[in-house]
Write a protein that holds these residues in place. Structure first.
Motif, short mmCIF file in Angstrom:
data_model
loop_
_atom_site.label_atom_id
_atom_site.label_comp_id
_atom_site.label_asym_id
_atom_site.label_seq_id
_atom_site.Cartn_x
_atom_site.Cartn_y
_atom_site.Cartn_z
N ASP A 39 1.07 -1.16 0.07
CA ASP A 39 0.21 0.06 -0.30
C ASP A 39 0.86 1.39 0.32
O ASP A 39 0.23 2.59 0.71
CB ASP A 39 -0.79 0.03 1.29
N GLY A 40 1.79 1.15 0.36
CA GLY A 40 3.12 1.83 -0.39
C GLY A 40 4.38 1.38 -0.48
O GLY A 40 5.11 0.33 -0.22
N PHE A 41 5.46 2.21 -1.14
CA PHE A 41 6.48 1.67 -2.00
C PHE A 41 7.39 2.62 -2.73
O PHE A 41 7.29 3.89 -1.98
CB PHE A 41 6.25 1.30 -3.55
N LYS A 42 8.76 2.66 -2.82
CA LYS A 42 9.25 3.34 -3.01
C LYS A 42 9.94 3.37 -4.35
O LYS A 42 10.72 1.66 -3.96
CB LYS A 42 10.75 4.50 -1.90
N THR A 43 10.88 4.49 -4.59
CA THR A 43 11.72 3.92 -6.00
C THR A 43 12.87 4.93 -5.98
O THR A 43 13.27 5.78 -5.61
CB THR A 43 11.37 5.01 -7.41
N GLN A 44 14.12 3.92 -6.43
CA GLN A 44 15.16 4.14 -7.39
C GLN A 44 15.77 4.37 -8.26
O GLN A 44 15.93 3.20 -8.65
CB GLN A 44 16.43 3.59 -5.94
N ILE A 45 16.04 5.25 -8.32
CA ILE A 45 16.65 5.48 -10.30
C ILE A 45 18.44 5.70 -10.14
O ILE A 45 18.88 7.19 -9.18
CB ILE A 45 15.89 6.00 -11.17
N HIS A 46 19.51 4.93 -9.85
CA HIS A 46 21.04 5.11 -10.10
C HIS A 46 21.56 6.04 -11.23
O HIS A 46 20.81 4.96 -12.31
CB HIS A 46 21.41 4.00 -9.20
N THR A 47 22.46 6.65 -10.95
CA THR A 47 22.17 6.99 -12.62
C THR A 47 23.94 7.38 -12.32
O THR A 47 24.34 8.42 -11.64
CB THR A 47 22.00 8.22 -12.82
N LEU B 130 12.18 -0.80 -7.34
CA LEU B 130 10.24 -0.04 -6.07
C LEU B 130 10.50 -1.36 -5.50
O LEU B 130 11.05 -2.45 -5.08
CB LEU B 130 9.52 -1.43 -7.65
N LEU B 131 11.12 -0.62 -3.99
CA LEU B 131 11.51 -0.92 -2.92
C LEU B 131 9.88 -0.79 -1.98
O LEU B 131 9.35 0.04 -1.77
CB LEU B 131 12.25 -0.42 -1.65
N GLY B 132 9.11 -2.21 -1.16
CA GLY B 132 8.16 -1.78 -0.11
C GLY B 132 8.45 -3.08 0.59
O GLY B 132 8.91 -4.66 0.37
N ASN B 133 7.63 -3.02 2.00
CA ASN B 133 7.72 -3.64 2.84
C ASN B 133 6.28 -4.60 2.82
O ASN B 133 5.34 -3.86 3.27
CB ASN B 133 8.64 -3.36 4.12
#
Length: 106
Positions: free
Chosen positions: A80-88, A103-106
């Motif tokens: 019901d929630g998540f975080k995203t990361q794009i490494h550049t 896409l990361l979530g617990n």
């Protein structure tokens, strides 16, 4: 001389096995082999683009497609929630030079 394919291109071409969570004509989604959260997916475009610096105007539909896919993937994983990361780039922590969204979530 043809540049060496990234590990993600090899996964897309089925040269390396991976646990595929989702796939369509534009991208593939796999479980990260070194998860940093209970759910850790990698959303990878089938078009090999090295970094965000290498995006071209014609890539906006592809990137928009992947961004719109993120909440659908999260919900399909029960999040019901998540975080995203794009490494550049190297100094940004990028290890595989083929754009991908974490896409990361617990």
């Amino acid at each position: 001389m043809t540049p060496e394919k990234s590990i993600f291109s090899k996964i897309i071409d089925r040269e390396i096995p991976s646990e595929i969570v989702y796939e369509d004509e534009k991208c593939i989604v796999i479980n990260d082999i070194n998860p940093k959260a209970r759910i850790h997916l990698l959303v990878i475009p089938k078009k090999p683009i090295a970094t965000l610096f290498d995006l071209a105007p014609e890539d906006k539909d592809l990137m928009g497609h992947m961004m719109l896919l993120l909440p659908q993937l999260a919900q399909s994983q029960g999040l019901d929630g998540f975080k995203t990361q794009i490494h550049t780039g190297e100094s940004g922590g990028q290890e595989v030079f083929h754009i991908h969204i974490h896409l990361l979530g617990n």
